[in-house]
Design an enzyme around this catalytic site. Structure first.
Site, PDB file in Angstrom:
ATOM      1  N   ALA A 194      48.577  41.556  25.192  1.00 46.69           N
ATOM      2  CA  ALA A 194      48.560  40.724  23.986  1.00 46.69           C
ATOM      3  C   ALA A 194      47.261  40.891  23.209  1.00 46.69           C
ATOM      4  O   ALA A 194      47.265  41.020  21.975  1.00 46.69           O
ATOM      5  CB  ALA A 194      48.767  39.257  24.360  1.00 46.69           C
ATOM      6  N   GLY A 253      47.962  44.546  32.287  1.00 50.65           N
ATOM      7  CA  GLY A 253      48.137  43.122  32.523  1.00 50.65           C
ATOM      8  C   GLY A 253      48.725  42.446  31.298  1.00 50.65           C
ATOM      9  O   GLY A 253      48.683  42.983  30.182  1.00 50.65           O
ATOM     10  N   CYS A 254      49.267  41.246  31.486  1.00 51.20           N
ATOM     11  CA  CYS A 254      49.927  40.549  30.379  1.00 51.20           C
ATOM     12  C   CYS A 254      48.929  40.123  29.300  1.00 51.20           C
ATOM     13  O   CYS A 254      49.153  40.347  28.102  1.00 51.20           O
ATOM     14  CB  CYS A 254      50.721  39.363  30.898  1.00 51.20           C
ATOM     15  N   TYR A 255      47.823  39.507  29.700  1.00 45.83           N
ATOM     16  CA  TYR A 255      46.806  39.137  28.710  1.00 45.83           C
ATOM     17  C   TYR A 255      46.234  40.367  28.000  1.00 45.83           C
ATOM     18  O   TYR A 255      46.114  40.374  26.763  1.00 45.83           O
ATOM     19  CB  TYR A 255      45.679  38.356  29.370  1.00 45.83           C
TER      20      TYR A 255
END
Length: 341
Positions: free
Chosen positions: A149, A144-146
């Site tokens: 990061a 996932g994107c979160y």
């Protein structure tokens, strides 16, 4: 090498970003651009001029997805799982949805409300042991994107035993919510306002972040408190991560761990001291900016990371993993510089 590629869900933001990157990939050719609700309609991404005359084909595991070397599944949760099961071993999948990321069936069912379909090799090449697992992999779960990061911000410190009890606040652009029309994403609702959502550990990426941290602690559970914020920008994530330092840890030790971890990573930039990440600096690139600091008064580590949620956070991460799986240079076809200002 020429690789035949199909994109399922090419009408969405993530699928459209895959197409954008494929247009610049020297090894790629593709036949199928598919969609569910927009099947039969012209490709609705004005910036993708070379495919502007194409029409989205209906999504099917038999045709047009069959017969390709790689299929990118840019679909909502549960839809990817059903399609992958229908296709069986004939299709080499890069799943950009959440379906195969979580290892715990109970956690999956609690956060997603559908039956767990198993897990695939996790497509975050920078995490320990990932490149070996991705080499030759036929199926890959794109993070996932979160979690991308946050994991890249914290795992060096967590793995080195420098911190515990993570607290994360992350700001994301509106494209992270997809392309479907939603009232809270209308310009009049978003512009000029920053708002939290999925507060209190309810965001679906929370268990994925915890799972990634636990993976570098020899299975010792890691506590994560995650609060996402929606910002009035189309793309980008800025994650501010705070964790309590273990006794005796100082700023010099922290900096040394991050420098060693990311010294040879092509897509992770540990910025010079005093320079802080920004979403504008990584826009359109597969790059991750990271900066670390120690708050001595609170005995806490603060790590800030910035990514483009559609590139490194989704489509770029998927292509990076695909390159590894196919034996191509990892950086092939992936932009390493942002577009700012």
């Amino acid at each position: 090498m020429t690789v035949r590629v199909a994109v399922a869900g090419a009408s969405g933001y993530a699928g459209g970003e895959v197409v954008r990157l494929l247009l610049g990939h020297p090894a790629e050719s593709w036949v199928a651009l598919t969609a569910f609700s927009q099947a039969g309609q012209a490709v609705g991404h004005p910036h993708l001029g070379p495919v502007a005359g194409r029409v989205f084909e209906p999504i099917s595991a038999q045709a047009p997805l069959a017969g390709h070397d790689v299929v990118f599944l840019a679909l909502p949760p549960a839809q990817s799982a059903a399609l992958a099961e229908e296709a069986g071993a004939r299709v080499v999948d890069r799943n950009m949805g959440a379906d195969f990321r979580l290892r715990d069936a109970g956690v999956w069912e609690r956060f997603y409300g559908s039956p767990w379909r198993g897990c695939w090799p996790y497509g975050l090449p920078e995490s320990p042991g990932a490149r070996e697992a991705l080499a030759g992999a036929r199926r890959i779960a794109v993070p996932g994107c979160y979690p991308t990061a946050v994991t890249l911000a914290l795992f060096p410190a967590v793995g080195a035993g420098l911190v515990d009890r993570e607290v994360v606040t992350a700001v994301s652009g509106t494209s992270g919510a997809g392309r479907a029309l939603k009232p809270h994403l209308l310009g009049a609702e978003v512009m000029g306002s920053v708002s939290p959502y999925a507060v209190g550990g309810t965001h679906r990426h929370t268990p994925e972040i915890a799972q990634n941290s636990t993976a570098v602690t020899d299975g010792e559970p890691v506590s994560v408190s995650f609060t996402p914020l929606l910002a009035p920008m189309p793309r980008g994530i800025l994650a501010t991560c705070s964790a309590r330092l273990t006794p005796g840890t100082d700023a010099r030790q922290v900096r040394a761990v991050y420098e060693k971890t990311y010294a040879d990573e092509p897509f992770v930039s540990l910025l010079p001291e005093g320079v802080w990440p920004s979403t504008g600096a990584v826009l359109g690139s597969n790059q991750v900016q990271v900066q670390v600091a120690v708050d001595p008064a609170a005995d806490r580590l603060v790590v800030v990371s910035a990514i483009d949620n559609l590139t490194k956070g989704t489509a770029g991460g998927a292509l990076q993993s695909m390159n590894l799986a196919l034996g191509l240079p990892e950086t092939t076809g992936l932009p390493r510089t942002g577009l700012a200002p």
